[in-house]
Design a protein around this motif. Structure first.
Motif, PDB file in Angstrom:
ATOM      1  N   VAL A  98      -0.456  14.547   0.871  1.00 47.01           N
ATOM      2  CA  VAL A  98      -1.676  14.253   1.600  1.00 47.01           C
ATOM      3  C   VAL A  98      -2.852  14.634   0.713  1.00 47.01           C
ATOM      4  O   VAL A  98      -2.830  15.662   0.035  1.00 47.01           O
ATOM      5  CB  VAL A  98      -1.733  15.009   2.956  1.00 47.01           C
TER       6      VAL A  98
ATOM      7  N   THR B 134      -7.085  -1.317   3.918  1.00 47.22           N
ATOM      8  CA  THR B 134      -5.865  -0.569   3.644  1.00 47.22           C
ATOM      9  C   THR B 134      -4.947  -0.517   4.859  1.00 47.22           C
ATOM     10  O   THR B 134      -3.727  -0.579   4.728  1.00 47.22           O
ATOM     11  CB  THR B 134      -6.205   0.872   3.205  1.00 47.22           C
TER      12      THR B 134
ATOM     13  N   GLU C  62       0.831  -1.199   0.000  1.00 46.39           N
ATOM     14  CA  GLU C  62       0.000   0.000   0.000  1.00 46.39           C
ATOM     15  C   GLU C  62       0.872   1.259   0.000  1.00 46.39           C
ATOM     16  O   GLU C  62       1.865   1.340   0.728  1.00 46.39           O
ATOM     17  CB  GLU C  62      -0.904  -0.009   1.242  1.00 46.39           C
TER      18      GLU C  62
ATOM     19  N   ARG D  79      -8.862   5.095  -1.440  1.00 41.56           N
ATOM     20  CA  ARG D  79      -7.675   4.522  -2.066  1.00 41.56           C
ATOM     21  C   ARG D  79      -7.439   5.035  -3.489  1.00 41.56           C
ATOM     22  O   ARG D  79      -6.574   4.527  -4.195  1.00 41.56           O
ATOM     23  CB  ARG D  79      -7.729   2.987  -2.080  1.00 41.56           C
TER      24      ARG D  79
ATOM     25  N   HIS E 173      -0.176   4.391   0.796  1.00 42.16           N
ATOM     26  CA  HIS E 173      -0.503   5.292   1.898  1.00 42.16           C
ATOM     27  C   HIS E 173       0.130   4.800   3.194  1.00 42.16           C
ATOM     28  O   HIS E 173       0.138   3.604   3.488  1.00 42.16           O
ATOM     29  CB  HIS E 173      -2.022   5.385   2.069  1.00 42.16           C
ATOM     30  N   THR E 174       0.656   5.748   3.960  1.00 45.71           N
ATOM     31  CA  THR E 174       1.318   5.404   5.219  1.00 45.71           C
ATOM     32  C   THR E 174       0.366   5.481   6.410  1.00 45.71           C
ATOM     33  O   THR E 174       0.508   4.751   7.379  1.00 45.71           O
ATOM     34  CB  THR E 174       2.501   6.344   5.470  1.00 45.71           C
TER      35      THR E 174
ATOM     36  N   ASP F  63      -4.367   8.944  -4.935  1.00 46.55           N
ATOM     37  CA  ASP F  63      -3.151   9.014  -5.749  1.00 46.55           C
ATOM     38  C   ASP F  63      -3.483   9.057  -7.235  1.00 46.55           C
ATOM     39  O   ASP F  63      -2.880   9.799  -8.004  1.00 46.55           O
ATOM     40  CB  ASP F  63      -2.242   7.818  -5.459  1.00 46.55           C
TER      41      ASP F  63
ATOM     42  N   ALA G 245      -3.823   7.369   7.698  1.00 49.57           N
ATOM     43  CA  ALA G 245      -4.992   8.179   7.371  1.00 49.57           C
ATOM     44  C   ALA G 245      -5.550   8.759   8.660  1.00 49.57           C
ATOM     45  O   ALA G 245      -5.474   8.126   9.724  1.00 49.57           O
ATOM     46  CB  ALA G 245      -6.052   7.344   6.666  1.00 49.57           C
TER      47      ALA G 245
ATOM     48  N   MET H  91      -5.593  11.266   3.579  1.00 48.94           N
ATOM     49  CA  MET H  91      -4.807  10.086   3.235  1.00 48.94           C
ATOM     50  C   MET H  91      -3.373  10.528   2.955  1.00 48.94           C
ATOM     51  O   MET H  91      -3.125  11.349   2.068  1.00 48.94           O
ATOM     52  CB  MET H  91      -5.388   9.397   2.004  1.00 48.94           C
ATOM     53  N   TYR H  92      -2.424   9.970   3.727  1.00 48.42           N
ATOM     54  CA  TYR H  92      -1.035  10.395   3.646  1.00 48.42           C
ATOM     55  C   TYR H  92      -0.171   9.378   2.906  1.00 48.42           C
ATOM     56  O   TYR H  92      -0.278   8.166   3.139  1.00 48.42           O
ATOM     57  CB  TYR H  92      -0.454  10.573   5.052  1.00 48.42           C
ATOM     58  N   THR H  93       0.695   9.907   2.029  1.00 46.83           N
ATOM     59  CA  THR H  93       1.803   9.112   1.493  1.00 46.83           C
ATOM     60  C   THR H  93       3.074   9.690   2.109  1.00 46.83           C
ATOM     61  O   THR H  93       3.008  10.559   2.967  1.00 46.83           O
ATOM     62  CB  THR H  93       1.854   9.204  -0.045  1.00 46.83           C
TER      63      THR H  93
END
Length: 392
Positions: A43, A64, A19, A139, A21-22, A142, A24, A37-39
Motif C-alpha cells: 500500500v 484507474t 492495472e 498511479r 492497483h486493486t 509503484d 484505493a 493505493m493498494y496492490t
C-alpha cells in the motif's frame, strides 16, 4: 459526477484491465486527506489538502477504477461506469457508516525512503513521478517504490564504511534507456551523500542520448554524461578516473536485453568494478540451447522450459561472478505482480581468488543441459576463468 459536502471516506474499486492497483481509499479528516493505493501486497500513501479532493478523485475514477463508493455520515453514494461507458449513480441512507479517521500528528510522517515525497527533485517531476508540488503523482506509487527499492539495494553496499567521505565514485550505466534511475543515482551520491561522482550512461539509441544529455544540462548535473555506444564493443570504461586511488567503481545494467547483460557483466569484471548491479531481461539464449541429458522433464513443457532456462541463466551468471572473485547475490528487486523481470544480481568485489565450488556447479549444469553461455565464452577468451579460480 457531483461530490456531496461532508464526504469523509471514499473507496475506489474495479480496476481497469492491466492495472496493478486493486483498490484505493481516500480518508478525510479536517482539512487533510490521505490517499492509499493498494496492490496485492503493498500500500502506498499520499497526503493532500481537502481542496484537492476533487482532482484526486477525478484522476482515479474512470481512469484507474470504474467503481466508486463514498460516505458522508448519512448517505452512501455509489457510482460505476458500465462496459458501454455509461455513468450509473445511486444514493441510499445507511445506518452503518465506515469509522471516521482522526489524523494524528503522525499523518504526514513519511515511510523511511531514501528519496522522500516532497523533495525538490526536478527529474522526478519531469518523469511525472512527482507533481510540481512534490507529491507522488496518481498511479506512480509503484514507480516511486521501485526507485527507492533500487537505491536501497545500492546503498546497502555503498555505506560510509565501503564508500567513506572523500571517495570518488565512478559509475557506468549500460543500456541506460530513459535514465530515470541514472539521474536519481546521481542525486543519491551527490546530494544525499555529498560525494564526488562521475557517471556515464550508455545507450545504442542516439535520440535517448541526446534527450538525456539535455536533461543533465538542465538540472546542472555537470558530472553526468550520456554517450551512444554498444556494450559489446566497449573496450575501456567511459569514465575518467576509473580505478584510480581512492575511487569506488560501479557498473549498473538495468533491463539490458538478453546477452547484453552478459557483455555488461564481462566488462565489469574486466575493468575490476567494485560493485555490479544488474537487472537482467529477456533471457532467451539458453532456452534455444537446452538439451537435458537426464532431466528431460524440464524441457517437456514450453513455459517450464522458458522459466528454467531464465533462472539457469542468472544462476550461472552469478556463479561466474563468484568464480571471478565477487560475492554475488540474487535479490528480488520488485514484486512479481509488477513485472516478471524482478531479479537483481548484486555482486561486490572481494579480496582473494574466486570460488572453485562455484566453478564446479557451473560445469555440472552446463554439461547436463548442453548450455554454452556467452558470458562463459567471454571469460574463457579473456583468460579470466583460469586466472581467477583457487584450485586448492
Amino acid at each position: 459526477m457531483e461530490l456531496p459536502n461532508g464526504l469523509y471516506k471514499v473507496v475506489l474499486s474495479q480496476p481497469v484491465k492491466g492495472e496493478n492497483h486493486t483498490r484505493a481509499t481516500i480518508e478525510v479528516s479536517g482539512d487533510k486527506l490521505q490517499l492509499s493505493m493498494y496492490t496485492a501486497k503493498q500500500v502506498f500513501h499520499s497526503n493532500y489538502n481537502l481542496a484537492e479532493l476533487r482532482p484526486v478523485i477525478d484522476g482515479l475514477f474512470g481512469v484507474t477504477f470504474m467503481q466508486y463508493h463514498g460516505w458522508d455520515g448519512e448517505y452512501e453514494y455509489s457510482a460505476r461506469i458500465s462496459k458501454k461507458g455509461k455513468l450509473l449513480t445511486s444514493r441510499k441512507k445507511v445506518a452503518c457508516q465506515p469509522r471516521k479517521t482522526n489524523f494524528t500528528e503522525g499523518f504526514n510522517r513519511q515511510k523511511n525512503y531514501i528519496i522522500a515525497e516532497g523533495e525538490a527533485i526536478p527529474a522526478l517531476v519531469d518523469m511525472s513521478v512527482f507533481t510540481k508540488d512534490g507529491k507522488i503523482a496518481a498511479r506512480m506509487g509503484d514507480k516511486f517504490g521501485q526507485i527507492n527499492r533500487f537505491l536501497e539495494l545500492l546503498s546497502d553496499e555503498t555505506g560510509v564504511e565501503a564508500v567513506p567521505e572523500g571517495t570518488s565514485v565512478n559509475i557506468v550505466d549500460f543500456g541506460c534507456g530513459k535514465s530515470y534511475l541514472t539521474f536519481l543515482v546521481y542525486h543519491y551520491f551527490v546530494v544525499i551523500r555529498g560525494l564526488r561522482v562521475n557517471i556515464c550512461g550508455m545507450d545504442l539509441d542516439a535520440h535517448v542520448v541526446k534527450t538525456c544529455s539535455a536533461a543533465a544540462d538542465k538540472y546542472g548535473y555537470s558530472n553526468l554524461k550520456f554517450v551512444q555506444g554498444d556494450i559489446g564493443k566497449q573496450v575501456s570504461p567511459p569514465v575518467a578516473g576509473w580505478g584510480s586511488e581512492g575511487s569506488f567503481n560501479i557498473v549498473i545494467s538495468l533491463h539490458a536485453c538478453d546477452t547484453a547483460t552478459d557483455y555488461a557483466l564481462f566488462n565489469a569484471i574486466k575493468w575490476g568494478a567494485d560493485l555490479i548491479c544488474a537487472v537482467p531481461c529477456c533471457q532467451h539464449e539458453l532456452k534455444a540451447q537446452m538439451r537435458p541429458r537426464s532431466l528431460e522433464l524440464f524441457s517437456r513443457y514450453g513455459i517450464i522450459k522458458e522459466r528454467i532456462a531464465a533462472l539457469a541463466t542468472d544462476a550461472i551468471r552469478s556463479n561466474l561472478l563468484e568464480v571471478c572473485g565477487y560475492k554475488a547475490q540474487i535479490i528480488e528487486f520488485i514484486d512479481m505482480e509488477h513485472t516478471p523481470k524482478n531479479l537483481l544480481i548484486r555482486a561486490r568485489k572481494r579480496v582473494g581468488k574466486g570460488s572453485k565450488g562455484a566453478w564446479d556447479e557451473v560445469a555440472r549444469i552446463v554439461e547436463e543441459f548442453g548450455f554454452e553461455p556467452i558470458l562463459l565464452r567471454l571469460l574463457y577468451d579473456g583468460g579470466f576463468v583460469y586466472n581467477s579460480i583457487d584450485t586448492n
